[in-house]
Motif scaffolding. Structure first.
Motif, PDB file in Angstrom:
ATOM      1  N   ALA A 105      17.545  -4.238   1.428  1.00  0.00           N
ATOM      2  CA  ALA A 105      16.220  -3.635   1.636  1.00  0.00           C
ATOM      3  C   ALA A 105      16.070  -2.343   0.840  1.00  0.00           C
ATOM      4  N   LEU A 106      17.106  -1.516   0.864  1.00  0.00           N
ATOM      5  CA  LEU A 106      17.051  -0.264   0.115  1.00  0.00           C
ATOM      6  C   LEU A 106      17.018  -0.518  -1.388  1.00  0.00           C
ATOM      7  N   ALA A 107      17.782  -1.510  -1.831  1.00  0.00           N
ATOM      8  CA  ALA A 107      17.766  -1.846  -3.260  1.00  0.00           C
ATOM      9  C   ALA A 107      16.369  -2.282  -3.698  1.00  0.00           C
ATOM     10  N   LEU A 108      15.743  -3.149  -2.925  1.00  0.00           N
ATOM     11  CA  LEU A 108      14.398  -3.610  -3.267  1.00  0.00           C
ATOM     12  C   LEU A 108      13.390  -2.465  -3.211  1.00  0.00           C
ATOM     13  N   ALA A 109      13.491  -1.629  -2.184  1.00  0.00           N
ATOM     14  CA  ALA A 109      12.562  -0.503  -2.059  1.00  0.00           C
ATOM     15  C   ALA A 109      12.692   0.458  -3.230  1.00  0.00           C
ATOM     16  N   LEU A 110      13.937   0.658  -3.681  1.00  0.00           N
ATOM     17  CA  LEU A 110      14.186   1.568  -4.784  1.00  0.00           C
ATOM     18  C   LEU A 110      13.705   0.984  -6.108  1.00  0.00           C
ATOM     19  N   LEU A 111      14.095  -0.238  -6.381  1.00  0.00           N
ATOM     20  CA  LEU A 111      13.769  -0.845  -7.672  1.00  0.00           C
ATOM     21  C   LEU A 111      12.277  -1.156  -7.802  1.00  0.00           C
ATOM     22  N   ARG A 112      11.674  -1.641  -6.723  1.00  0.00           N
ATOM     23  CA  ARG A 112      10.243  -1.986  -6.759  1.00  0.00           C
ATOM     24  C   ARG A 112       9.341  -0.816  -6.358  1.00  0.00           C
ATOM     25  N   ARG A 113       9.935   0.369  -6.204  1.00  0.00           N
ATOM     26  CA  ARG A 113       9.188   1.612  -5.980  1.00  0.00           C
ATOM     27  C   ARG A 113       8.295   1.534  -4.736  1.00  0.00           C
ATOM     28  N   VAL A 114       8.791   0.939  -3.675  1.00  0.00           N
ATOM     29  CA  VAL A 114       7.948   0.736  -2.497  1.00  0.00           C
ATOM     30  C   VAL A 114       7.478   2.056  -1.891  1.00  0.00           C
ATOM     31  N   PRO A 115       8.356   3.006  -1.582  1.00  0.00           N
ATOM     32  CA  PRO A 115       7.844   4.276  -1.029  1.00  0.00           C
ATOM     33  C   PRO A 115       6.979   5.045  -2.030  1.00  0.00           C
ATOM     34  N   ALA A 116       7.375   5.030  -3.317  1.00  0.00           N
ATOM     35  CA  ALA A 116       6.599   5.758  -4.329  1.00  0.00           C
ATOM     36  C   ALA A 116       5.205   5.159  -4.491  1.00  0.00           C
ATOM     37  N   ASN A 117       5.107   3.841  -4.466  1.00  0.00           N
ATOM     38  CA  ASN A 117       3.785   3.204  -4.591  1.00  0.00           C
ATOM     39  C   ASN A 117       2.922   3.447  -3.363  1.00  0.00           C
ATOM     40  N   ASP A 118       3.547   3.531  -2.203  1.00  0.00           N
ATOM     41  CA  ASP A 118       2.812   3.871  -0.987  1.00  0.00           C
ATOM     42  C   ASP A 118       2.190   5.259  -1.127  1.00  0.00           C
ATOM     43  N   ARG A 119       2.991   6.210  -1.604  1.00  0.00           N
ATOM     44  CA  ARG A 119       2.456   7.568  -1.827  1.00  0.00           C
ATOM     45  C   ARG A 119       1.360   7.553  -2.892  1.00  0.00           C
ATOM     46  N   PHE A 120       1.536   6.740  -3.904  1.00  0.00           N
ATOM     47  CA  PHE A 120       0.578   6.646  -5.018  1.00  0.00           C
ATOM     48  C   PHE A 120      -0.808   6.238  -4.505  1.00  0.00           C
ATOM     49  N   VAL A 121      -0.835   5.277  -3.590  1.00  0.00           N
ATOM     50  CA  VAL A 121      -2.102   4.820  -3.019  1.00  0.00           C
ATOM     51  C   VAL A 121      -2.666   5.861  -2.056  1.00  0.00           C
ATOM     52  N   ARG A 122      -1.843   6.373  -1.154  1.00  0.00           N
ATOM     53  CA  ARG A 122      -2.308   7.322  -0.141  1.00  0.00           C
ATOM     54  C   ARG A 122      -2.867   8.601  -0.761  1.00  0.00           C
ATOM     55  N   GLN A 123      -2.296   9.027  -1.861  1.00  0.00           N
ATOM     56  CA  GLN A 123      -2.715  10.280  -2.487  1.00  0.00           C
ATOM     57  C   GLN A 123      -3.890  10.093  -3.463  1.00  0.00           C
ATOM     58  N   GLY A 124      -4.435   8.869  -3.535  1.00  0.00           N
ATOM     59  CA  GLY A 124      -5.609   8.626  -4.352  1.00  0.00           C
ATOM     60  C   GLY A 124      -5.346   8.519  -5.843  1.00  0.00           C
ATOM     61  N   GLU A 125      -4.096   8.404  -6.237  1.00  0.00           N
ATOM     62  CA  GLU A 125      -3.773   8.355  -7.665  1.00  0.00           C
ATOM     63  C   GLU A 125      -4.131   7.013  -8.297  1.00  0.00           C
ATOM     64  N   TRP A 126      -4.233   5.967  -7.485  1.00  0.00           N
ATOM     65  CA  TRP A 126      -4.509   4.625  -8.003  1.00  0.00           C
ATOM     66  C   TRP A 126      -5.837   4.574  -8.769  1.00  0.00           C
ATOM     67  N   ALA A 127      -6.803   5.331  -8.292  1.00  0.00           N
ATOM     68  CA  ALA A 127      -8.122   5.332  -8.937  1.00  0.00           C
ATOM     69  C   ALA A 127      -8.098   5.988 -10.319  1.00  0.00           C
ATOM     70  N   GLU A 128      -7.049   6.733 -10.587  1.00  0.00           N
ATOM     71  CA  GLU A 128      -6.965   7.479 -11.839  1.00  0.00           C
ATOM     72  C   GLU A 128      -5.972   6.903 -12.839  1.00  0.00           C
ATOM     73  N   ALA A 129      -5.011   6.081 -12.363  1.00  0.00           N
ATOM     74  CA  ALA A 129      -3.948   5.638 -13.273  1.00  0.00           C
ATOM     75  C   ALA A 129      -3.271   4.394 -12.715  1.00  0.00           C
ATOM     76  N   ARG A 130      -2.485   3.760 -13.569  1.00  0.00           N
ATOM     77  CA  ARG A 130      -1.635   2.642 -13.142  1.00  0.00           C
ATOM     78  C   ARG A 130      -0.302   3.196 -12.640  1.00  0.00           C
TER      79      ARG A 130
END
Length: 307
Positions: A105-130
């Motif tokens: 689970a940790l390997a997948l979360a790290l490699l697929r950027r699961v926590p980072a992508n969660d922050r990316f969406v919550r902080q509104g960055e998705w509307a500005e960038a990939r």
């Protein structure tokens, strides 16, 4: 009622599962008991993290068995217990599946950027960038450090996901994966290093600055073993300097207050030693502890008949 000496910190839910079937004697109470009463206590309970020191064991000359929550035994003095006539009974089988699953689970979360992508969406960055690209676990070269019960289970899961698995340990085993004797050589040969080895003096600082440099700037680290296995200042420096790509840690040298510098690292996933925090684990763990202590299995209510 059976008396059980509490020799170290034990999870509250485990203690709750024993109350009513045994008298739990806190370590602080032992010193106030008369010697004859202490000598009649034959059973103790502790955990892999807490162990049992000589001071408390000296108070219990009649102690014959310690049930220990967890797979590890490095917190106990293995040379001292036999001389006291004490059998140590850890619970490795109850821990294996959950810890191996957490490694994946940790390997997948790290490699697929699961926590980072969660922050990316919550902080509104998705509307500005990939979002930045992650990495695919399938096809990745993975090195497992320590191929005991947990390491073998983790290696099997990773192989099933399409990883090319290599491992290191005390000796080669009859498994389909490549054995490499040295940890630094293993780190140099893989993309992801997964730590599942035992703690203790023999593995303290095993993952050094040199090992991290061999893992390299495209390499990742997952630790579900013991925080002591990693040279944490060297790991923090490697993460800060981009000398490795990222890390996911379920264990730390100082728990529950890890080095605060970890919290500032965006390329590091932090988990509160939660690999075995599942309901399924607790069912098996409590059954194993009760068995080691000679207590009957708890009564489970019959399931409701279908309507």
């Amino acid at each position: 009622m059976t008396q059980i000496a509490l020799l170290g910190q034990v999870p509250p839910d485990v203690l709750a599962a024993l109350k009513g079937d045994a008298t739990l004697v806190d370590a602080n109470e032992l010193a106030t008991m008369v010697p004859d009463a202490r000598a009649r206590i034959a059973l103790g309970l502790s955990s892999a993290m807490a162990g049992a020191g000589a001071t408390v064991l000296d108070l219990l000359p009649g102690l014959r068995r310690i049930a220990s929550v967890g797979a590890g035994v490095d917190a106990y003095d293995a040379s001292d217990l036999p001389g006291r006539g004490i059998e140590l009974c850890p619970t490795p089988d109850a821990m294996t599946e959950d810890t191996a699953e957490q490694a994946v689970a940790l390997a997948l979360a790290l490699l697929r950027r699961v926590p980072a992508n969660d922050r990316f969406v919550r902080q509104g960055e998705w509307a500005e960038a990939r979002a930045p690209l992650g990495r695919r676990l399938s096809g990745m070269r993975v090195g497992v450090v320590g191929l005991g019960r947990i390491g073998a289970a983790a290696a099997g899961k990773l192989a099933a996901l399409g990883c090319e698995v290599s491992y290191t340990g005390r000796s080669a085993k009859d498994v389909p994966w490549r054995f490499m004797l040295q940890t630094d050589a293993l780190a140099a040969a893989v993309d992801l290093l997964v730590l599942t080895c035992a703690g203790g003096d023999s593995t303290r600082g095993l993952v050094s600055a040199e090992v991290l440099d061999r893992l390299g700037p495209e390499g990742f680290l997952v630790n579900v073993s013991r925080g002591s296995v990693v040279d944490e200042p060297a790991l923090i420096a490697a993460l800060e300097g981009g000398r490795i790509a990222g890390a996911a840690l379920d264990v730390f040298e100082n728990e529950p207050r890890p080095d605060p510098r970890f919290a500032a690292l965006s390329n590091c996933i932090l988990s509160p030693h939660a690999a075995t925090s599942t309901r399924e684990n607790r069912t098996g763990l409590i059954a194993a502890i009760r068995g080691h202590l000679g207590l009957a299995a708890p009564h489970m209510p019959a399931p409701h008949a279908p309507a």
